[in-house]
Structures are given as C-alpha cells and as structure tokens.
Design a protein around this motif. Structure first.
Motif, short mmCIF file in Angstrom:
data_model
loop_
_atom_site.label_atom_id
_atom_site.label_comp_id
_atom_site.label_asym_id
_atom_site.label_seq_id
_atom_site.Cartn_x
_atom_site.Cartn_y
_atom_site.Cartn_z
N GLY A 24 -15.27 12.97 3.75
CA GLY A 24 -14.95 11.95 2.77
C GLY A 24 -13.75 12.25 1.91
O GLY A 24 -13.35 11.42 1.09
N SER A 25 -13.13 13.41 2.06
CA SER A 25 -11.98 13.78 1.25
C SER A 25 -10.74 13.01 1.69
O SER A 25 -10.65 12.52 2.82
N ARG A 26 -9.76 12.94 0.77
CA ARG A 26 -8.54 12.17 1.01
C ARG A 26 -7.50 13.03 1.69
O ARG A 26 -7.29 14.19 1.33
N GLY A 27 -6.82 12.45 2.68
CA GLY A 27 -5.78 13.16 3.40
C GLY A 27 -4.42 12.52 3.21
O GLY A 27 -4.12 11.94 2.16
N GLU A 28 -3.60 12.57 4.24
CA GLU A 28 -2.23 12.06 4.21
C GLU A 28 -2.21 10.55 3.99
O GLU A 28 -3.11 9.82 4.42
N ALA A 29 -1.16 10.08 3.34
CA ALA A 29 -0.98 8.64 3.16
C ALA A 29 -0.78 7.96 4.50
O ALA A 29 -0.17 8.51 5.42
N VAL A 30 -1.29 6.72 4.61
CA VAL A 30 -1.23 5.96 5.85
C VAL A 30 -0.52 4.63 5.58
O VAL A 30 -0.86 3.91 4.64
N GLY A 31 0.46 4.33 6.41
CA GLY A 31 1.16 3.05 6.32
C GLY A 31 0.85 2.19 7.52
O GLY A 31 0.25 2.64 8.50
N ILE A 32 1.27 0.94 7.46
CA ILE A 32 1.10 0.01 8.56
C ILE A 32 2.45 -0.64 8.86
O ILE A 32 3.19 -0.99 7.94
#
Length: 349
Positions: A24-32
């Motif tokens: 549930g931890s946050r990782g790298e930013a994701v774009g679309i």
C-alpha cells in the motif's frame, strides 16, 4: 515519471497518480499519455473512485492546449470542475453548459429510435421523412402537418414530436463544434434529463465531434468522457459511441467510457480500449465481464489484484502490454460525487 499508454517518444502527459506497492505504500509518479488518441474504460463499484478518476482525467486533458475535452455528466457531479474557489493556480479551465443540440444533428434513423418509433410504421415513416428534409424541430412539425400520409399517421408523428419539444433540448442556435473545440473542459450537465433526451444530446455531440475532425473543421483533438456509459451504449447514442471506439483513432477522437456496471457494456468497449482502469468490483457478473476482457499478457487474474481501497486502480495498458497498480492522485477541483451524510447536517434548535 512513468507514462502509461505510450510506447515511445515524448508529448503531452497527464498526471494520474502514483505506483501502489503491494503493502500500500506510494511509489514513483505515474502519468498517462495525452499525445495520441485513446479509447479507455474506467470501471468500479459505487464509492470505489470511478467518477473521481474520470474527474482527474478531465482535469489533465483540460490543461492541455491542443485537446478539447467534453464531459457527458448524467448525474450532475462534474460542474465542480469549474469551481475555482480553492484551486488557486491549479484552477481548471472549465465551462458548464445546458444540453442543447440542433435537430438536424440527429439523422432520420436516430430520430425514430429516440422516439421509440419503428421507421416502417406509418408514424415512424412520417417522422423519418420530416427529419430527412427539415433542419429544425418546428420545421419537422410543419412537414408532418403538410404530409400526405393518413390522418392517424400524422397524428402519431405529431404527438411524438410534441414529446421531443417538451424535452427542451433542440435549438437551431445550440452548441456547435466551434463552441466545443475550445481550450478547457466543457461539461454537459445532463442530470435534469430523462434517458431518451440524454441519449439524443450525446448522440448529436459524438457525431459532431467525429465529423468535425474527419472534415477538418476542428483544430484540437476531442476527448469525450462519458460517465454512466452503460446508459448510453444501449440507447440512441450507442452507434455514435461505437463509431468513436472503432474509427475514432484515425481522425484523433478519444473516448473514455466510465461505468459501475461493466457487464452492461457491449464487448466492443473492452475489445477496442487500449486503456482499462479498474477500481474495486464486488458483483460477480461485473467481475466476470472484466475477467473475460483480460488480455493474455496479464498473467494474474483481475480478481487476484483487484483494488480494495477507494482511489486504488488497476491499469491495463495495451500500448505497452503491461498492467500497473496505481493510486489516483487527489483532485485539484472538488469532487461532486460524494454522497451526503446525516452527520454533516447541522440541526437547528
């Protein structure tokens, strides 16, 4: 930032959220990817974040100058995109418009279907002929009055066109491609309409966006984002939406279909979508529909990776043949889809 939906190269990118680890931890930013046209489906049960994600996509597309997003809003939850009270520098360029379309934006077959008329029946034939020759609703009614059909056929056609007039959506000076081909998002607030006029509006808009790009009349690339899409695919708007799915990529028209009932969508939605964003689903029929659409490169079943928390989404990216677990970012504008709570109401002594 990793960009979903793009095989290679650069171009406009929207910020979707962050990678979500197994714990549930946050990782790298994701774009679309916003550079090329896309067909996408956003699915999830009520309260899972489906409409919230649609709002995030609308915000990102609205901030891209070369794109012209239009949100079809049957529930009245997206006018908040135009709320700038707390947005500051993150304000989204947005306009909320009343649903108005030209009568001649619907072809004769669509007119018969939206009025639930068989075009081979006498009244249906009269309406078909009127729609084929007239450009406004008053002109259609005049054509019916002047028809040489039987009195019963004219009366039936007249009554159906009177019903159409009562919807108050047909206007010769209505929203045109010029007003939709603008920077920022246009929100079509359909919440005050019943199923038939809602479908009539969306059918006209979808046809207009597609034809404008095919004919070279629109400079920006349209994105049509449709909430509660199942209510439209089985209505008069269905053929126009299918056209965007199957033929929209070549002229550059994108379609995002959002629903809490994926089992109610036609198979073409998933077969043609290069992006599927799946929030939590608990209904077995809906989960089975999504599982049937699982591509071969998704080695795990959707059930094994189905999100459990609001805002968590599983993204299937056909461009790179990959699957991503993402936590959708917070909206820059207020979310209008939350249900009111009794605890939020202050009682007066």
């Amino acid at each position: 930032m990793h960009v979903i939906g793009r095989e290679r190269g650069d171009g406009p990118t929207g910020w979707l959220g962050y990678y979500r680890a197994r714990d549930g931890s946050r990782g790298e930013a994701v774009g679309i990817d916003l550079d090329g046209p896309h067909a996408a489906a956003v699915v999830g049960k009520r309260g899972s974040g489906k409409s919230y994600t649609l709002g995030v996509l609308a915000e990102e597309v609205a901030r891209t100058e070369a794109l012209a997003p239009v949100v079809a809003d049957p529930m009245g939850v997206f006018p908040t995109l135009a709320d700038t009270s707390d947005a500051g520098t993150d304000a989204v360029p947005a306009t909320v418009v009343d649903p108005r379309v030209r009568a001649d934006a619907l072809d004769p077959a669509s007119w018969c279907r939206v009025l639930d008329l068989d075009p081979t029946d006498p009244a249906g034939t009269v309406v078909w002929q009127a729609a084929a020759t007239a450009t406004t609703l008053p002109a259609m009614r005049a054509a019916v009055a002047e028809s040489d059909a039987s009195a019963a056929a004219r009366r039936g056609a007249r009554n159906h066109l009177r019903l159409a007039a009562s919807w108050d959506i047909f206007d010769p000076d209505a929203t045109t491609t010029d007003t939709l081909d603008t920077a920022g998002v246009t929100v079509l607030d359909l919440s005050g309409l019943s199923r038939a006029p809602m479908n009539a509006v969306l059918a006209a808009v979808a046809h207009s966006l597609y034809d404008a790009r095919v004919n070279g009349d629109a400079d920006r690339l349209p994105w049509l984002l449709v909430d509660e899409a199942h209510a439209f695919f089985d209505g008069v708007a269905g053929p126009a939406l299918r056209t965007l799915l199957t033929r929209g990529r070549q002229p550059g028209v994108s379609l995002v279909a959002a629903t809490q009932r994926p089992a109610a969508l036609p198979d073409v939605v998933f077969s043609q979508s290069d992006l599927v964003l799946a929030h939590r689903l608990t209904d077995s029929t809906d989960r089975d529909a999504l599982a049937a659409a699982r591509p071969s490169y998704a080695t795990e079943t959707f059930a094994a990776r189905m999100p459990t928390r609001p805002g968590a989404v599983l993204v299937v990216d056909d461009a790179t043949e990959s699957v991503h677990a993402v936590q959708v970012r917070e909206r820059a504008t207020p979310h209008g889809g939350a249900s009111p709570r009794a605890s939020d109401i202050e009682t007066v002594e």
